[in-house]
Structure formats: structure tokens, C-alpha cells
Write a protein that holds these residues in place. Structure first.
Motif, mmCIF file in Angstrom:
data_model
loop_
_atom_site.group_PDB
_atom_site.id
_atom_site.type_symbol
_atom_site.label_atom_id
_atom_site.label_comp_id
_atom_site.label_asym_id
_atom_site.label_seq_id
_atom_site.Cartn_x
_atom_site.Cartn_y
_atom_site.Cartn_z
ATOM 1 N N CYS A 143 0.934 -1.259 0.194
ATOM 2 C CA CYS A 143 -0.017 -0.127 0.007
ATOM 3 C C CYS A 143 0.992 0.935 -0.040
ATOM 4 O O CYS A 143 0.763 2.137 0.928
ATOM 5 C CB CYS A 143 -0.905 -0.116 1.267
ATOM 6 S SG CYS A 143 -2.065 1.504 1.191
ATOM 7 N N PRO A 144 1.750 1.367 -1.128
ATOM 8 C CA PRO A 144 2.758 2.527 -1.098
ATOM 9 C C PRO A 144 2.172 3.745 -0.816
ATOM 10 O O PRO A 144 1.218 4.120 -1.584
ATOM 11 C CB PRO A 144 3.455 2.413 -2.494
ATOM 12 C CG PRO A 144 2.342 1.615 -3.124
ATOM 13 C CD PRO A 144 1.611 0.688 -2.195
ATOM 14 N N GLY A 145 2.605 4.519 0.047
ATOM 15 C CA GLY A 145 2.227 5.876 0.241
ATOM 16 C C GLY A 145 0.902 5.809 0.970
ATOM 17 O O GLY A 145 0.390 7.101 1.138
ATOM 18 N N GLY A 146 0.081 4.911 1.372
ATOM 19 C CA GLY A 146 -1.332 5.060 1.623
ATOM 20 C C GLY A 146 -1.283 4.603 3.286
ATOM 21 O O GLY A 146 -0.320 4.384 4.090
ATOM 22 N N THR A 147 -2.701 4.103 3.799
ATOM 23 C CA THR A 147 -2.957 3.848 4.947
ATOM 24 C C THR A 147 -3.711 2.408 4.905
ATOM 25 O O THR A 147 -4.572 2.269 4.052
ATOM 26 C CB THR A 147 -3.752 4.605 5.662
ATOM 27 O OG1 THR A 147 -3.287 6.053 5.602
ATOM 28 C CG2 THR A 147 -4.232 4.254 7.053
ATOM 29 N N ILE A 148 -3.339 1.424 5.526
ATOM 30 C CA ILE A 148 -3.874 0.021 5.484
ATOM 31 C C ILE A 148 -4.960 0.092 7.026
ATOM 32 O O ILE A 148 -4.355 0.209 8.106
ATOM 33 C CB ILE A 148 -2.833 -1.086 5.851
ATOM 34 C CG1 ILE A 148 -2.028 -1.077 4.407
ATOM 35 C CG2 ILE A 148 -3.594 -2.489 5.681
ATOM 36 C CD1 ILE A 148 -0.863 -2.273 4.286
ATOM 37 N N LYS A 149 -6.065 -0.028 6.640
ATOM 38 C CA LYS A 149 -7.112 0.038 7.702
ATOM 39 C C LYS A 149 -7.256 -1.512 8.320
ATOM 40 O O LYS A 149 -7.195 -2.504 7.364
ATOM 41 C CB LYS A 149 -8.543 0.409 7.270
ATOM 42 C CG LYS A 149 -8.442 2.048 6.906
ATOM 43 C CD LYS A 149 -9.944 2.311 6.191
ATOM 44 C CE LYS A 149 -9.887 3.641 5.953
ATOM 45 N NZ LYS A 149 -9.741 4.768 7.201
ATOM 46 N N LYS A 165 -5.395 -6.483 8.734
ATOM 47 C CA LYS A 165 -5.109 -5.314 8.013
ATOM 48 C C LYS A 165 -5.159 -5.385 6.647
ATOM 49 O O LYS A 165 -3.913 -5.717 5.876
ATOM 50 C CB LYS A 165 -3.831 -5.132 8.633
ATOM 51 C CG LYS A 165 -3.450 -4.872 9.995
ATOM 52 C CD LYS A 165 -1.944 -4.392 10.500
ATOM 53 C CE LYS A 165 -1.933 -4.380 11.937
ATOM 54 N NZ LYS A 165 -0.607 -4.067 12.328
ATOM 55 N N GLY A 166 -6.255 -5.264 5.820
ATOM 56 C CA GLY A 166 -6.530 -5.850 4.742
ATOM 57 C C GLY A 166 -7.394 -4.837 3.686
ATOM 58 O O GLY A 166 -7.552 -5.387 2.452
ATOM 59 N N LEU A 167 -7.500 -3.480 4.131
ATOM 60 C CA LEU A 167 -8.038 -2.443 3.391
ATOM 61 C C LEU A 167 -6.865 -1.354 3.140
ATOM 62 O O LEU A 167 -6.545 -0.498 3.872
ATOM 63 C CB LEU A 167 -9.437 -1.784 3.901
ATOM 64 C CG LEU A 167 -9.995 -0.639 3.303
ATOM 65 C CD1 LEU A 167 -10.336 -1.142 1.792
ATOM 66 C CD2 LEU A 167 -11.374 -0.446 4.092
ATOM 67 N N CYS A 168 -6.337 -1.306 1.939
ATOM 68 C CA CYS A 168 -5.559 -0.124 1.638
ATOM 69 C C CYS A 168 -6.312 1.108 0.857
ATOM 70 O O CYS A 168 -7.186 0.961 0.126
ATOM 71 C CB CYS A 168 -4.441 -0.561 0.477
ATOM 72 S SG CYS A 168 -3.535 0.659 -0.297
ATOM 73 N N THR A 169 -6.076 2.397 1.394
ATOM 74 C CA THR A 169 -6.354 3.532 0.589
ATOM 75 C C THR A 169 -5.062 4.214 0.406
ATOM 76 O O THR A 169 -4.245 4.610 1.233
ATOM 77 C CB THR A 169 -7.402 4.411 1.449
ATOM 78 O OG1 THR A 169 -6.752 4.619 2.748
ATOM 79 C CG2 THR A 169 -8.677 3.499 1.723
ATOM 80 N N THR A 170 -4.944 4.571 -0.761
ATOM 81 C CA THR A 170 -3.598 5.414 -1.207
ATOM 82 C C THR A 170 -3.866 6.205 -2.590
ATOM 83 O O THR A 170 -5.201 6.154 -3.271
ATOM 84 C CB THR A 170 -2.559 4.454 -1.524
ATOM 85 O OG1 THR A 170 -1.229 5.031 -1.592
ATOM 86 C CG2 THR A 170 -2.692 3.444 -2.706
ATOM 87 N N TYR A 198 -8.503 -0.801 -2.183
ATOM 88 C CA TYR A 198 -8.297 -2.165 -2.759
ATOM 89 C C TYR A 198 -8.190 -3.044 -1.480
ATOM 90 O O TYR A 198 -7.566 -2.860 -0.300
ATOM 91 C CB TYR A 198 -7.364 -2.107 -3.873
ATOM 92 C CG TYR A 198 -6.021 -1.961 -3.141
ATOM 93 C CD1 TYR A 198 -5.033 -2.743 -2.973
ATOM 94 C CD2 TYR A 198 -5.512 -0.602 -3.728
ATOM 95 C CE1 TYR A 198 -3.545 -2.439 -2.571
ATOM 96 C CE2 TYR A 198 -4.054 -0.374 -3.360
ATOM 97 C CZ TYR A 198 -3.208 -1.248 -2.894
ATOM 98 O OH TYR A 198 -2.001 -0.840 -2.923
ATOM 99 N N THR A 199 -8.443 -4.209 -1.813
ATOM 100 C CA THR A 199 -8.189 -5.466 -0.725
ATOM 101 C C THR A 199 -7.601 -6.733 -1.639
ATOM 102 O O THR A 199 -7.783 -6.751 -2.923
ATOM 103 C CB THR A 199 -9.593 -5.896 -0.196
ATOM 104 O OG1 THR A 199 -10.491 -6.509 -1.119
ATOM 105 C CG2 THR A 199 -10.440 -4.864 0.655
ATOM 106 N N VAL A 200 -7.221 -7.576 -0.641
ATOM 107 C CA VAL A 200 -6.765 -8.981 -1.423
ATOM 108 C C VAL A 200 -7.411 -9.927 -0.680
ATOM 109 O O VAL A 200 -7.147 -10.130 0.644
ATOM 110 C CB VAL A 200 -5.276 -9.204 -1.266
ATOM 111 C CG1 VAL A 200 -4.700 -10.301 -1.861
ATOM 112 C CG2 VAL A 200 -4.573 -7.707 -1.975
ATOM 113 N N ASN A 201 -8.078 -10.781 -1.471
ATOM 114 C CA ASN A 201 -8.920 -11.931 -1.082
ATOM 115 C C ASN A 201 -8.033 -13.160 -1.568
ATOM 116 O O ASN A 201 -8.070 -13.478 -2.755
ATOM 117 C CB ASN A 201 -10.100 -11.769 -1.336
ATOM 118 C CG ASN A 201 -10.929 -10.752 -0.596
ATOM 119 O OD1 ASN A 201 -10.616 -9.479 -0.930
ATOM 120 N ND2 ASN A 201 -11.594 -11.063 0.261
#
Length: 449
Positions: A143-149, A165-170, A198-201
Motif C-alpha cells: 500500500c505504497p504511500g497509503g494507509t492500511i485499515k 489489516k486488509g483495506l488499503c487507501t492510497t 483495494y483489498t486482497v482476498n
């Protein structure tokens, strides 16, 4: 995409048959999960009734990003065991607009249908295997430069704890937003910026990256990328339907389709009473004495539910019933299809887009596991196109991919994407990123810029 089901033998990291049966009995309302151990998602965002003009979500479930151009995107998020990430109350506020412009009531993945070429297996990854429960933890580098919720995941099966820790916003640059050189030689150009969510499942042997991209020009792009690994148990396509992987021509990886459906509940300008229009253009040979062929575009109002097919020079738009831009033109969003391989094997995959009247029971494009009493509701989106008048239209977009494996798919497999976009059409009176020096050129452009 990687073949991951097993005709015989073990299914690594697959939820058990008993657990699957229990999961299918869960109601969607009970599947909401939050960013904290006690969170349950915004109460106003449950799909048990048509979305209302409720208060915004709490800070824990809010995504808000102002991009460098001045455009701001706002939305709420929640999470369920089947579809995973669901985005709601999505609004767009470009520079020059006094308040946010609502675009979507909700948006989610509504099915990933996976039939095998040899007819041995057919799966609905969203509903059969609790796709959302397969959310995985992401490292900061993903999640480069972003936040992982942190997401509280119902029945998480790829994590030792439900708190993933699976929701990235960037944000990410996308290249030129525009470029224009005037007669005097002056160049106007700007580099565009996107908000990515985005997420990864992980579902058995391979992993889906579910990406939502919000551009500063108002475009929303929905993409699913598949990566991970080819299943070691599915090198048995001896009937000629697969592709040799590895040395020689002994092990054939089974080919299959991935038919991804998205469900979009539009709410332009805060109202669900949107209109659907279809446009078709027909090119005819030059008439006598004409310099070139002619092209006539025809608009068709889609007033009843529709199972639509993409065609050359055909497109659809969703039109606001209440809002207009500063030029007095109705706001709308155009649906821009992506590259697709349409799968004709099932009735619900034979069409590229469906417009249906909103119904709380209609949540998944196939294997629709909602329990809505008797008579039993139809199990797939094709059954819902039955002549109802569209007053609150929901769009279902189907994008297919036929995966014939290749040597380069190992190991790990490069990400391959499928998706589509919706782009603003008359949402603003001008390009929302217009430089100040050109702000007065609305209409026919001047010749001396």
C-alpha cells in the motif's frame, strides 16, 4: 486465472463443507464488520431496504481524500463475509462545485463465476466460498504511500484473528489528465491523480485484488486482478482443453473462465430515481456528392428492465432525474465496458449488462443466497429481468476472462486484470480540471487562446 479447484485430493486452505453450509445461512445484515473490535459498520448502510438519505457514516468507516487537483472523493465502507468490501454513499466534488455530487448509493462485487472447460467443475466464488472471509493481511509495501485499515472479518479463514489489516487507501499518478497547445505555442497540461481503494482476498491457490479507482476527473474504475499460483492438483486436462505447463507436453493445466459481476446502485444527486438511456450509432456509405460516410446516433429510453449486449458503437448512460450542471444539462454517468470474453454457457452470463428494478433480495448475480420467503426468489440476475418499470435502476456489469494458462503463469502468476469504468457525462459544465486561464471558454473555443 490460476486453476485452484481439485477434482480429487485435498483442497488447501479451503473452508470446510460444514463451515460452508453454515456460512450460507448467514444473513447479509449479520455479516457487517468494522475497523475496530467492537465495530459493526454503519447502521444506515445495510441492504435490507432501499438506501435512504441517512446521516453520513462514522469516522471509522469513512474514506475521504482530496487530490492534488482539488477534487475530493467521499464514501463509506463496510465489510461482509461474501462480497467482502462494500462501498456506499460515494460522492465526487471537483473544484468549483459548492457541494459533493452523489454518484452511487452502493457498489460491490456481486459474483465471480468460474466454470471449467471440461465441465468437471463450476463455482461461484463469492457465495460458495465466502469470498470476503478470505481477506488477507497486507504489508506496508503493498500500500505504497497509503494507509492500511484494520477490518473485522467474519469467519476469517486466512488469518488467526478476525482483525485483518486488509483495506488499503492510497493515491497514485495516472499520467496526463490533459494536454493542449495553443496557436501561440502556450502549453496547458496537467498530470492526473487517482484515489485507490483495494483489498486482497485469497481463495485457495490464488488471490484476487479487488481495486476501486477514483480519478480526479470524476471517473470511477472497477477492476479485479488475479494472481497467486496455479493449482498443482489441476494438471489433468488430457482431453485437449488445457495447455502444457512445464517441460515437454505431459502436464496440462485445465482452462476455465472467470465471469466477474459488479452491482452498482446509482444515486445521482442523492436520488435513486435515475433514468437509463441506450445509444446506438449506424455508419452508412457516402451519399452521392458527399465527401465521406455519415453516422447517425439514436437514443433509446430504457424504461423496462433490460438484459443488454455490447455492440459496436453502442453505449449506455445513467441520467439524474433531479440534478443538472451549470449549463442546465442533466447530469449522467456513462458505462464504459472493458475488454471481455462473454461466456455463453449459462443464461446469466450471456449478456454484458443488466438493468433491474431495485429489490432488496437481489444481491448476487448467481447463486443468490438471499432468503426472501415464498415464492422463492430467482437465483440469478437473468431471472430478474421480467418487465418491471425502472424507477430505481440497479446496474449489473459482467466482464469475462477465459484463462488458458501459459508457462509465464508460474511462479507466482503475474496479475491479470478485468474490469470497466463509469465516466461523468455532463456532471460539470466544463472539464473539472480546466486551468483558470481557460475557465471562460465554455462552448465554442476561441481561436486566439
Amino acid at each position: 486465472m490460476p486453476v485452484k479447484r481439485t477434482v480429487s485430493g485435498p483442497r488447501p486452505r479451503r473452508i470446510s463443507r460444514a463451515r460452508k453450509a453454515a456460512a450460507l445461512g448467514l444473513s447479509v445484515a449479520a455479516l457487517a464488520a468494522g475497523a475496530t473490535a467492537t465495530g459493526t459498520g454503519p447502521a444506515a448502510a445495510r441492504p435490507e431496504a432501499a438506501p435512504a438519505a441517512a446521516a453520513d457514516c462514522s469516522a471509522a468507516y469513512r474514506i475521504q481524500q482530496k487530490l492534488a487537483s482539488g477534487t475530493t472523493w467521499r464514501m463509506c465502507w463496510r465489510f461482509e463475509a461474501k462480497s467482502g468490501l462494500i462501498l456506499e454513499k460515494i460522492s465526487y466534488q471537483p473544484p468549483g462545485e459548492a457541494k459533493p455530487i452523489r454518484v452511487l448509493n452502493s457498489a460491490k462485487i456481486a459474483q465471480i463465476h468460474v466454470p471449467y472447460d471440461d465441465g468437471s467443475n463450476e463455482y461461484n466464488d463469492i457465495t460458495d466460498y465466502n469470498f470476503g472471509s478470505g481477506l488477507v493481511n497486507m504489508a506496508p509495501g503493498e500500500c505504497p504511500g497509503g494507509t492500511i485499515k484494520t477490518v473485522k472479518v467474519p469467519e476469517a479463514y486466512n488469518s488467526d484473528t478476525p482483525n485483518v489489516k486488509g483495506l488499503c487507501t492510497t493515491t497514485r499518478a495516472r499520467g496526463h489528465a490533459y494536454r493542449m497547445q495553443t496557436d501561440s505555442g502556450k502549453v496547458y497540461q496537467a498530470q492526473g491523480k487517482d484515489l485507490l481503494v483495494y483489498t486482497v482476498n485469497k481463495v485457495s491457490w490464488y488471490e484476487y485484488i479487488t481495486e476501486w479507482r477514483f480519478s480526479d476527473d470524476g471517473t470511477i474504475s472497477m477492476n479485479v486482478g488475479a494472481t497467486g499460483s496455479l493449482s498443482p492438483f489441476d494438471y489433468d486436462a488430457g482431453d485437449g482443453r488445457g495447455w502444457p505447463i512445464g517441460k515437454g507436453a505431459k502436464a496440462y493445466s485445465t482452462s476455465h473462465n472467470h465471469n466477474v459481476f459488479w452491482r452498482l446502485d446509482f444515486g445521482l444527486d442523492g436520488s435513486s430515481k435515475n433514468r437509463i438511456e441506450q445509444y446506438d450509432s449506424v455508419v452508412k456509405p457516402p451519399a452521392a456528392g458527399a465527401q465521406g460516410p455519415t453516422n447517425k446516433t439514436t437514443r433509446t429510453a430504457v424504461t423496462k428492465e433490460l438484459a443488454g449486449d455490447a455492440a459496436n458503437m453502442r453505449w449506455w448512460r445513467v441520467v439524474s432525474a433531479t440534478g443538472k450542471n451549470k449549463d442546465g444539462h442533466p447530469r449522467s454517468y456513462e458505462i464504459v465496458p472493458g475488454v471481455s470474453t462473454k461466456y455463453p454457457g449459462r443464461a446469466f452470463t450471456k449478456h454484458d449488462i443488466y438493468f433491474t428494478q431495485y429489490n432488496k433480495c437481489e444481491q448476487y448475480a448467481s447463486n443468490n443466497v438471499r432468503h426472501c420467503g415464498t415464492p422463492r426468489h430467482g437465483f440469478s440476475v437473468d431471472k430478474w429481468v421480467n418487465g418491471q418499470t425502472l424507477t430505481h435502476p440497479v446496474a449489473w456489469v459482467n466482464v469475462g476472462f477465459h484463462h488458458i494458462a501459459r508457462d509465464e503463469d508460474q511462479q507466482p502468476m503475474p496479475v491479470h486484470w478485468q474490469g470497466f469504468s463509469i465516466s461523468p457525462r455532463d456532471v460539470t459544465a466544463m472539464n473539472p480540471l480546466t486551468p483558470r486561464a481557460l475557465a471562460g471558454e465554455n462552448g465554442r473555443p476561441s481561436t486566439g487562446s
